[in-house]
Design a protein around this motif. Sequence first.
Motif, short mmCIF file in Angstrom:
data_model
loop_
_atom_site.label_atom_id
_atom_site.label_comp_id
_atom_site.label_asym_id
_atom_site.label_seq_id
_atom_site.Cartn_x
_atom_site.Cartn_y
_atom_site.Cartn_z
N LEU A 84 10.90 2.62 -16.23
CA LEU A 84 10.29 3.16 -15.01
C LEU A 84 8.85 3.61 -15.27
O LEU A 84 7.97 3.41 -14.42
N ASP A 85 8.60 4.22 -16.42
CA ASP A 85 7.24 4.62 -16.77
C ASP A 85 6.32 3.40 -16.86
O ASP A 85 5.19 3.43 -16.37
N LEU A 86 6.80 2.33 -17.47
CA LEU A 86 6.01 1.11 -17.59
C LEU A 86 5.73 0.52 -16.21
O LEU A 86 4.60 0.11 -15.92
N GLY A 87 6.72 0.50 -15.36
CA GLY A 87 6.52 0.00 -14.00
C GLY A 87 5.49 0.82 -13.24
O GLY A 87 4.65 0.28 -12.53
N LEU A 88 5.55 2.14 -13.39
CA LEU A 88 4.59 3.01 -12.73
C LEU A 88 3.17 2.76 -13.24
O LEU A 88 2.21 2.73 -12.47
N LEU A 89 3.02 2.58 -14.56
CA LEU A 89 1.70 2.28 -15.11
C LEU A 89 1.13 0.98 -14.57
O LEU A 89 -0.05 0.89 -14.27
N ILE A 90 1.98 -0.02 -14.45
CA ILE A 90 1.53 -1.32 -13.93
C ILE A 90 1.08 -1.18 -12.48
O ILE A 90 0.03 -1.72 -12.09
N VAL A 91 1.87 -0.46 -11.68
CA VAL A 91 1.50 -0.27 -10.27
C VAL A 91 0.21 0.52 -10.14
O VAL A 91 -0.68 0.16 -9.35
N GLU A 92 0.05 1.59 -10.93
CA GLU A 92 -1.18 2.38 -10.87
C GLU A 92 -2.39 1.55 -11.29
O GLU A 92 -3.46 1.67 -10.70
N ARG A 93 -2.22 0.70 -12.29
CA ARG A 93 -3.32 -0.16 -12.74
C ARG A 93 -3.72 -1.14 -11.64
O ARG A 93 -4.90 -1.36 -11.39
N ARG A 94 -2.74 -1.70 -10.96
CA ARG A 94 -3.05 -2.62 -9.86
C ARG A 94 -3.81 -1.91 -8.75
O ARG A 94 -4.74 -2.47 -8.18
N HIS A 95 -3.40 -0.67 -8.45
CA HIS A 95 -4.11 0.09 -7.42
C HIS A 95 -5.55 0.38 -7.83
O HIS A 95 -6.47 0.28 -7.00
N ARG A 96 -5.76 0.75 -9.10
CA ARG A 96 -7.12 1.02 -9.57
C ARG A 96 -7.99 -0.23 -9.48
O ARG A 96 -9.15 -0.17 -9.07
N ILE A 97 -7.43 -1.36 -9.87
CA ILE A 97 -8.19 -2.62 -9.82
C ILE A 97 -8.52 -2.96 -8.37
O ILE A 97 -9.65 -3.34 -8.05
N GLU A 98 -7.54 -2.82 -7.49
CA GLU A 98 -7.77 -3.14 -6.07
C GLU A 98 -8.79 -2.18 -5.46
O GLU A 98 -9.65 -2.59 -4.69
N ASP A 99 -8.71 -0.90 -5.81
CA ASP A 99 -9.69 0.07 -5.31
C ASP A 99 -11.09 -0.26 -5.81
O ASP A 99 -12.08 -0.12 -5.07
#
Length: 75
Positions: free
Chosen positions: A42-57
Motif C-alpha cells: 500500500l505504501d508503494l502504491g501511494l508513492l506511485i500515485v503521489e508521483r503521478r500527481h506531482r508529474i501531472e501538476d
Amino acid sequence: MLECLVNGCVVPEGELSRLILWAIVAGVGVGVVCSTVLGKALDLGLLIVERRHRIEDARNRDHSKVPPIRGRDAS
C-alpha cells in the motif's frame, strides 16, 4: 500427535495445550508477515500515485508565473 487428532483418540492435556500454543504462535506470525507485506504494498502504491500527481501538476503548471531562482547567472 496429528495422527491421533485425525483419528479421534484422546490427546494428553499437556500435548493439547502445547499444540494450541503453537497454533497461536503460527497464526500471529503469519498475521504479522501478511500485514507487513500488505502495508508495504500500500505504501508503494501511494508513492506511485503521489508521483503521478506531482508529474501531472508540473505539466499543467503555468511556468511563466514561477519566480526565477536567485543566485544564478542569468546569462
